[in-house]
Design an enzyme around this catalytic site. Structure first.
Site, short mmCIF file in Angstrom:
data_model
loop_
_atom_site.label_atom_id
_atom_site.label_comp_id
_atom_site.label_asym_id
_atom_site.label_seq_id
_atom_site.Cartn_x
_atom_site.Cartn_y
_atom_site.Cartn_z
CG ASP A 34 -1.95 1.04 1.22
OD1 ASP A 34 -2.20 1.61 0.15
OD2 ASP A 34 -2.54 1.30 2.29
CG ASP A 43 -4.64 -0.28 5.94
OD1 ASP A 43 -5.59 -0.67 5.23
OD2 ASP A 43 -4.05 0.79 5.76
CG ASP A 89 -6.44 -4.34 2.66
OD1 ASP A 89 -6.84 -4.22 1.49
OD2 ASP A 89 -6.02 -3.38 3.34
CD GLU A 116 32.21 -36.72 15.54
OE1 GLU A 116 31.21 -37.45 15.75
OE2 GLU A 116 32.31 -35.58 15.98
#
Length: 925
Positions: A339, A654, A658, A723
């Site tokens: 936005d 917001d 949305d 190892e």
């Protein structure tokens, strides 16, 4: 947030929906005009407790500790201890049991710290609410709401408590969280007579957990916390779930695959050693110890710790992660749909110009200060002497729901900053908002609608007549206007007049102003808002008054943040409700006029998208940088089209409308300051400062977190491979065992844990935001990394075996001589793994590039070196680990072999950099 225990028993049930407003107010001892006083609030908090439900608690420390003993590692360790007992080696068996305790303690500390961090982040997300107290509107923590409070609710808000509706302006509520019904429910103030009415039929009530989808209203709180309908059910929608994230699932699959490989190799080692003449039980103990050491048991714990610490860093910079997968998604983001207002701009609107009587009047002043002048060209004018100007200012101030709270600490806007700017410009002209509300009381309204792009309020004039005021998109206002206000009175609007007004609108919008149209309409004395023809009366025959243009300054950080995105291969798309001219001008100022592929700016108007087919949508979305005047449905389609194009989309939002796009996006980002509760609930991340640059910093942190996880995966697996190879090769060749069971377990604790944790907190590397986004479908451990782990593990195993062979030749292969040789192998492997941490910091950069940026890494190295030296000089550790103090010559071999892997990797990296520069000058990193 923790629940307070009420000091009294729950109140007796009351059928609040059957009570008239006055009766409910009387029973609650509430004041609908002024709200509760501070003293009343304190008393009621003591009586009813805080307005919270029993939170879903995280794992307790005991549960975390118990979890440490439910792993395959513990089973293998117990098996090793059992073998040691069977062999009669009590000291070794006890030592293995100590390893079990240490392993559990380290795992507990890592997981407990991660749990504490995640819990603290959840507590940071404090829901807020607007209430009327002491005659003023206030924003408070929802937990502090008490029965008798007056809530002020608008579209997008979540209802924070149960209450009786006392004011409704087209108020509609979505109650699915409580009733399961997805349809919205229109609310009213009239009482419901049926005392047994179901919750969904109590249209005069609003309940905790439901959401306002349209309109606005006021609610008298009747119940809070556990006494609400939601509290009685004992239901709570949790923000975080216990499901594993995609990354955790990848790590689990990787770990499980490694378990199978390790157990197979362990069986081969045991069988081969036994065939070579070693005792079966001794080889079983070695095989089990090797399996334990090679198990990537700490992988999930360290990754969880990395995610938690990364989320904590993001929270400190203003990005609250609501869902763990968002951290992973951030690093893969390819498009940010943002936005404009408040994200790329300051969201502090200031009216700069009005157009009335076909004249432009400029306004000075900044922010929300009441100081400013009205000027026509170079001439200062007195607003009160211009009737049309006063009318325009009055429309803007009354067709308005914003409130300005002026305090010594500054001005705080409760509501839309655009409406606050209209209030301030009226105050600059000497028009006080309180006097307007008193003399022109509102009797009806039509809340702003994203479809009509208009807001309407109806007022009683000081003469007792009715008048309607409108503000909205200039085109939408002109669409329903048949008359215009001029300096000489009112006249019909002609086609030429409309073109002239729209040209003025384009002129203002072209200077990056947000422009609103203003209009009014006189209503008949018999008008009532609930009449069948009310909507028809408010939908035609308006008198156009003029335009108002507002400026919202760009954020200082926005342009640089967009440039950073372009360099990171992230496209920025601006989606706004502004006009195309305004949006295009702001996009140019911000540098959105060209994306990273250097295509020129393409802007699209929402109306141009209406009739597009699927193919046209894909073409438009692929080439368009700015979308103006788009609807919520079009926002959703933009996200879907980008995702079909294999883009990873971050979407900001917001408003309540949305929410669908936020939910559809790969990562929905809600605004913390101006975002509605519904938007925040639908999002995966909340930006507390509403700043676009915070989103970009969060993307960078997402990349860093994922990179750090790969670093310790690289480190752990290459060390484990070393190892395994040391023991496997020695047995296959027919040498004595270079490492004892407890030495392997010691390495598992010392060299696996501390360096891996240090790599988890590596800072950002140079060029993090100059690399393209990571493909989310990419394997966690790519084939290239498998090759890297294999050759580096083999290299570390090789130098260890070199030290072992030298030790055998110098000291012999029996008795104390073998002890000295195994000590050399043990020390070489330990130090080589510790120094390998620097190799794991980057697959490209030198180990000596910015070597002091991670203090934790140096601390881990210091601890490991100190513990390793103690292993050969502290008598107790000598006995347990079967080590002897190395001679000076031994130390020389250990040192040379330990640093050799770092030197070899440095040479390889240098060769790669030289090749990259030769192949693509300027692009090598």
């Amino acid at each position: 947030m923790t629940a307070a225990t009420p000091s009294t028993a729950p109140p007796s049930p009351t059928a609040w929906h059957t009570l008239a407003i006055d009766a409910a107010c009387s029973q609650l001892d509430a004041d609908l005009e002024r709200g509760l006083s501070d003293a009343q609030v304190v008393t009621r908090l003591e009586q009813h407790g805080h307005n919270v439900l029993a939170a879903a608690r995280g794992r307790s420390p005991f549960a975390i500790l118990l979890h440490q003993f439910k792993s395959i590692i513990v089973v293998l360790l117990l098996a090793a201890a059992g073998v040691a007992f069977a062999l009669g080696d009590l000291a070794e068996a006890i030592a293995i049991l100590v390893v079990i305790v240490l392993n559990a303690a380290i795992g507990f500390l890592i997981e407990w710290k991660a749990e504490r961090t995640l819990s603290a982040l959840r507590d940071d997300a404090v829901p807020m609410a607007q209430v009327l107290r002491g005659g003023a509107e206030r924003e408070i923590a929802a937990a502090d709401i008490v029965p008798g409070d007056v809530l002020i609710l608008a579209a997008g808000a979540r209802v924070p408590a149960d209450g009786r509706i006392i004011e409704s302006a087209q108020l509609q509520v979505e109650e699915a969280a409580l009733t399961g019904e997805s349809r919205t429910v229109p609310k009213q103030t009239d009482a419901v007579t049926d005392a047994a009415a179901a919750l969904g039929d109590r249209v005069d009530m609003a309940y905790l957990g439901t959401a306002i989808t349209e309109g606005r209203g006021r609610v008298l709180v009747t119940a809070t916390g556990a006494h609400t309908e939601l509290g009685k059910i004992g239901t709570m929608v949790a923000d975080a779930t216990a499901r594993a994230t995609p990354l955790e699932k990848k790590l689990t699959r990787l770990g499980n695959g490694m378990v199978g490989v390790v157990l197979l190799l362990g069986a081969v080692v045991v069988g081969a050693g036994w065939l070579r003449g070693h005792g079966f039980l001794h080889m079983l103990e070695v095989g089990v110890s090797l399996a334990i050491a090679a198990m990537p048991e700490g992988l999930l714990a360290v990754s969880t710790m990395t995610l938690a610490l990364g989320m904590q860093r993001m929270a400190r910079m203003g990005a609250l992660i609501r869902r763990l997968p968002a951290v992973e998604t951030l690093g893969s983001t390819t498009v940010i749909c943002t936005d404009k207002t408040g994200t790329l701009t300051e969201n502090q609107m200031t009216v700069r110009a009005l157009v009335v009587d076909d004249l432009r009047i400029d306004v000075t002043g900044t922010g929300y200060a009441r100081v400013g002048e009205f000027r026509e060209g170079d001439r200062r004018i007195v607003p009160g002497e211009r009737e049309s100007l006063v009318l325009a200012l009055r429309i803007g101030a009354l067709c308005n729901d914003a409130t300005l709270e002026r305090t010594d600490d500054g001005d705080k806007v409760l509501g839309d900053p655009t409406e606050a700017a209209l209030t301030v410009v009226a105050e600059k002209a000497g028009i006080e908002h309180a006097a307007l509300d008193r003399d022109w009381p509102r009797v009806a309204e039509r809340a702003f609608d994203s479809e009509t792009k208009r807001m309407i309020t109806v007022h009683t004039t000081p003469k007792g007549q009715l008048v309607a005021y409108m503000k909205g998109s200039p085109g939408a206002v002109l669409e329903v206007s048949t008359t215009q206000r001029t300096a000489t009175g009112c006249s019909p609007i002609t086609a030429d007049d409309r073109e002239r007004h729209l040209a003025r609108n384009t002129e203002l919008a072209g200077t990056a102003m947000r422009v609103l149209g203003l209009a009014y309409r006189d209503l008949d004395a018999g008008y009532t808002d609930d009449a069948d023809d009310a909507d028809d009366a408010l939908g035609r025959d308006w008198i156009f008054v003029g335009l108002v243009g507002m400026e919202d300054p760009l954020r200082d950080t926005a342009k640089a943040a967009i440039a950073l995105c372009r360099g990171a291969g992230i496209r920025t798309v601006m989606i706004t409700g502004d006009q195309p001219a305004t949006a295009a001008e702001i996009a140019k100022q911000l540098g959105i006029d060209r994306d990273f592929e250097q295509r020129p700016l393409q802007a699209a108007h929402g109306r141009d998208l209406v009739d597009l087919d699927a193919a046209a949508w894909q073409r438009t979305v692929a080439t368009t940088s700015v979308f103006a005047r788009v609807s919520p449905e079009q926002k959703l389609r933009i996200v879907e089209a980008l995702q079909r194009d294999a883009q990873v989309v971050a979407m900001t939002g917001d408003g309540v409308n949305d929410a669908p796009a936020l939910g559809q996006a790969d990562i929905g980002i809600a605004m913390g300051r101006r975002g509605t509760d519904v938007a925040k609930q639908a999002s995966a991340m909340v930006i507390t400062d509403d700043d676009f640059s915070t989103i970009v910093r969060a993307v960078e942190q997402g990349r860093i977190i994922y990179a750090n996880i790969l670093k310790f995966v690289h480190y752990l697996f290459s060390c484990n491979a070393a190892e395994i190879l040391v023991v496997f090769v020695a047995i296959m060749v027919g040498w004595p065992l270079p490492l004892g069971p407890l030495q392997i377990l010691w390495l598992n604790i010392v060299t696996d844990v501390f360096p891996a944790l240090a790599l988890a907190v590596e800072p950002s590397a140079t060029g993090t935001m100059s690399l393209p986004p990571r493909d989310p479908k990419q394997r966690l451990v790519s084939f290239a990394m498998v090759g890297l782990i294999a050759w580096q593990g083999a290299m570390i195993a090789g130098v260890t075996l070199v030290a072992f062979v030298v030790g055998l030749r110098w000291h012999g292969s029996a008795g104390d001589g073998l002890g000295a040789a195994t000590t050399m192998a043990f020390m070489t492997l330990a130090f080589a793994q510790v120094f390998h941490t620097f190799n794991a910091r980057s697959q490209r950069r030198s180990a000596f590039d910015r070597p002091f940026t991670n203090a934790w890494l140096w601390a881990a190295v210091a601890v490991c070196v100190a513990l390793q030296i103690a292993a050969v000089y502290v008598p107790l550790l000598q006995r347990v680990l079967h080590t002897v103090p190395p001679s000076a010559a031994d130390w020389a071999i250990i040192a040379a072999c330990s640093v050799a892997p770092v030197a070899i990797v440095e040479v390889v990296k240098l060769g790669r950099r030289i090749y990259a520069r030769a192949k693509a000058p300027g692009l090598a990193r």
